[in-house]
Design an enzyme around this catalytic site. Sequence first.
Site, PDB file in Angstrom:
ATOM      1  N   ARG A 114       0.852  -1.185   0.000  1.00 22.78           N
ATOM      2  CA  ARG A 114       0.000   0.000   0.000  1.00 22.78           C
ATOM      3  C   ARG A 114       0.880   1.223   0.000  1.00 22.78           C
ATOM      4  NH1 ARG A 114      -4.770   0.397   4.249  1.00 22.78           N
ATOM      5  NH2 ARG A 114      -3.160   0.041   5.791  1.00 22.78           N
ATOM      6  N   THR A 161      -1.095   7.441  -0.815  1.00 24.58           N
ATOM      7  CA  THR A 161      -2.355   7.320  -1.571  1.00 24.58           C
ATOM      8  C   THR A 161      -3.216   6.157  -1.087  1.00 24.58           C
ATOM      9  OG1 THR A 161      -1.374   5.811  -3.178  1.00 24.58           O
ATOM     10  CG2 THR A 161      -1.191   8.180  -3.652  1.00 24.58           C
ATOM     11  N   ASP A 196      -1.857  -4.060  12.745  1.00 23.50           N
ATOM     12  CA  ASP A 196      -1.281  -4.470  11.459  1.00 23.50           C
ATOM     13  C   ASP A 196      -1.101  -5.986  11.456  1.00 23.50           C
ATOM     14  OD1 ASP A 196       0.780  -3.042   9.110  1.00 23.50           O
ATOM     15  OD2 ASP A 196       0.878  -5.194   9.512  1.00 23.50           O
ATOM     16  N   ASP A 256       2.508  -7.309  10.729  1.00 20.07           N
ATOM     17  CA  ASP A 256       3.433  -7.099  11.850  1.00 20.07           C
ATOM     18  C   ASP A 256       3.144  -8.055  12.992  1.00 20.07           C
ATOM     19  OD1 ASP A 256       5.012  -5.131  10.752  1.00 20.07           O
ATOM     20  OD2 ASP A 256       3.785  -3.491  11.510  1.00 20.07           O
TER      21      ASP A 256
END
Length: 210
Positions: A105, A109, A201, A204
């Site tokens: 990602r 944006t 996340d 992670d």
Amino acid sequence: MTPSVVVVDHPLVKHKLTLMRAKETSTASFRALLTEISMLLAYEASRDMKLGTKTVETPLATIEAPTLEGKKVVLIAILRAGLGILDGMLELMPSARVGHVGLYRDPKTLLAVEYYYKVPSDLSDRDVLVCDPMLATGNSAIAAIERIKQSRPGSLKFICLLACPEGIKNFHEAHPDVPIVTAAIDERLNEHGYIVPGLGDAGDRLFGTK
Ligand code: URA
């Protein structure tokens, strides 16, 4: 066509997902729980697999018994967090083929940028399950499915652990024909593109990189 979202809201799934959400849950537990939930997602995602029959002799009788027909399933993991779903799925479908799509990602944006693509060469007639734990903005999933559709798979489903209303809307605007199978739909997406309350996340937490 009515876009389909299946929420696998089984008590075992809910319980395991709650454990995954807790920030103190270790990397090892998070990984094991994702594998366990993925098995249960695979069970639901494979519910409409086509069956044929074959003749079987039991010790008591000869019967026409149900058996899976058709070509092997293809699991496609969106890197990197999608890897966490593969093991559980492969437990239930050990002869599935596996593909990988690498997307990251763009932090500004939030759009998906492809850096890797390797899937089985012939996807026609195959049932393809695309795996990524978090359906957040939907951008990665949309881009991955767009790319996979170029190979004209027999069928496609998107499998995730957590989705949010914004991600589902974006995804189904782009791909109304692709059902979503998820363990839960959370409240919302925040301004950083994270699902709230979510679990943080997923990559992670799965790999212990933070
Ligand atoms: N990806 C994640 O890992 N977590 C989110 O909440 C959203 C996207």
